[in-house]
Scaffold this motif. Structure first.
Motif, mmCIF file in Angstrom:
data_model
loop_
_atom_site.group_PDB
_atom_site.id
_atom_site.type_symbol
_atom_site.label_atom_id
_atom_site.label_comp_id
_atom_site.label_asym_id
_atom_site.label_seq_id
_atom_site.Cartn_x
_atom_site.Cartn_y
_atom_site.Cartn_z
ATOM 1 N N GLY A 1 0.804 -1.206 0.000
ATOM 2 C CA GLY A 1 0.000 0.000 0.000
ATOM 3 C C GLY A 1 0.842 1.263 0.000
ATOM 4 O O GLY A 1 0.308 2.370 -0.009
ATOM 5 N N GLU A 2 2.141 1.121 0.025
ATOM 6 C CA GLU A 2 3.077 2.260 0.029
ATOM 7 C C GLU A 2 4.016 2.110 -1.151
ATOM 8 O O GLU A 2 5.038 1.452 -1.066
ATOM 9 N N GLN A 3 3.677 2.718 -2.267
ATOM 10 C CA GLN A 3 4.532 2.575 -3.437
ATOM 11 C C GLN A 3 5.556 3.694 -3.549
ATOM 12 O O GLN A 3 6.451 3.621 -4.383
ATOM 13 N N ALA A 4 5.479 4.696 -2.697
ATOM 14 C CA ALA A 4 6.437 5.796 -2.712
ATOM 15 C C ALA A 4 7.310 5.716 -1.459
ATOM 16 O O ALA A 4 6.934 5.114 -0.461
ATOM 17 N N GLY A 5 8.477 6.331 -1.538
ATOM 18 C CA GLY A 5 9.343 6.404 -0.371
ATOM 19 C C GLY A 5 10.271 5.215 -0.188
ATOM 20 O O GLY A 5 10.850 5.048 0.878
ATOM 21 N N TRP A 6 10.447 4.410 -1.207
ATOM 22 C CA TRP A 6 11.315 3.237 -1.124
ATOM 23 C C TRP A 6 12.694 3.573 -1.692
ATOM 24 O O TRP A 6 12.805 4.302 -2.684
ATOM 25 N N THR A 7 13.731 3.033 -1.062
ATOM 26 C CA THR A 7 15.093 3.181 -1.567
ATOM 27 C C THR A 7 15.751 1.807 -1.600
ATOM 28 O O THR A 7 15.363 0.905 -0.852
ATOM 29 N N THR A 8 16.751 1.687 -2.449
ATOM 30 C CA THR A 8 17.484 0.419 -2.513
ATOM 31 C C THR A 8 18.460 0.342 -1.344
ATOM 32 O O THR A 8 18.714 1.334 -0.656
ATOM 33 N N GLU A 9 19.037 -0.829 -1.172
ATOM 34 C CA GLU A 9 20.044 -1.021 -0.142
ATOM 35 C C GLU A 9 21.266 -0.131 -0.385
ATOM 36 O O GLU A 9 22.091 0.059 0.506
ATOM 37 N N PHE A 10 21.390 0.434 -1.580
ATOM 38 C CA PHE A 10 22.492 1.314 -1.939
ATOM 39 C C PHE A 10 22.079 2.779 -1.883
ATOM 40 O O PHE A 10 22.728 3.644 -2.456
ATOM 41 N N SER A 11 20.956 3.071 -1.230
ATOM 42 C CA SER A 11 20.408 4.421 -1.046
ATOM 43 C C SER A 11 19.978 5.094 -2.343
ATOM 44 O O SER A 11 19.877 6.316 -2.409
#
Length: 180
Positions: free
Chosen positions: A53-63
């Motif tokens: 339900g949260e498709q925004a605000g995600w970053t990879t493990e590499f920022s």
């Protein structure tokens, strides 16, 4: 801080749940090109994030922000790290995102998604006695080395996706949205 408990064995899980020469067999592999694998990987990650339900605000493990920019590359990894010279390869990446309010409902929604995808569920951890910030986890394993590890807490969520293994020679090269 997100504390993740991952009871899985690293690498691709074989039919016995072990990797490499630890008594298990390497997973079967497809013959998808690196671009086909990349497109499938990105689509599956989008599906997983939609479940949260949260498709925004995600970053990879590499920022790096998710979804990846067109020039960002992923480097396929061997599915069987012990036999890496002859192993098929897979794409793997962890993305981190915003926390959840109802940890059990959030984790259970991901378990339902994984079951709907035909994944075998294991590594289910979490209950109301967990201290604040400790993740509620679930792992799903599918065919051809596919694995999803999900952890949710009130502070963060983590999705680790290991795509299907592919024996196609192009999987030994970096791949991006711009790959042929």
């Amino acid at each position: 801080m997100l504390t993740v408990v991952d009871a899985s064995i690293s690498g691709c899980a074989g039919e016995t749940g072990q990797s490499g020469s630890g008594g298990g067999s390497a997973p079967s592999a497809t013959d998808k090109t690196s671009r086909e694998s990349y497109d499938q990987f990105v689509a599956q990650m989008a599906e997983i994030l939609a479940v949260t339900g949260e498709q925004a605000g995600w970053t990879t493990e590499f920022s790096e922000p998710w979804p990846l920019e067109p020039g960002n590359e992923l480097t396929p990894e061997p599915c069987d790290v012990e036999n890496w010279r002859t192993s098929p390869y897979q794409l793997s990446l962890q993305v981190l995102g915003p926390g959840a309010e109802d940890l059990q409902a959030d984790r259970d929604a991901m378990i339902r998604y994984m079951e709907d995808q035909g994944l075998e569920i294991s590594g289910v951890f979490g209950d109301p006695s967990y201290p604040e910030g400790v993740a509620w986890d679930a792992t799903g394993r599918g065919e051809n080395g596919l694995k999803v590890i999900y952890a949710t807490s009130s502070h963060h969520r983590a999705v680790t996706l290991h795509g299907e293994c592919s024996a196609h020679p192009s999987m030994q090269n970096k791949v991006s949205q711009e790959a042929p």
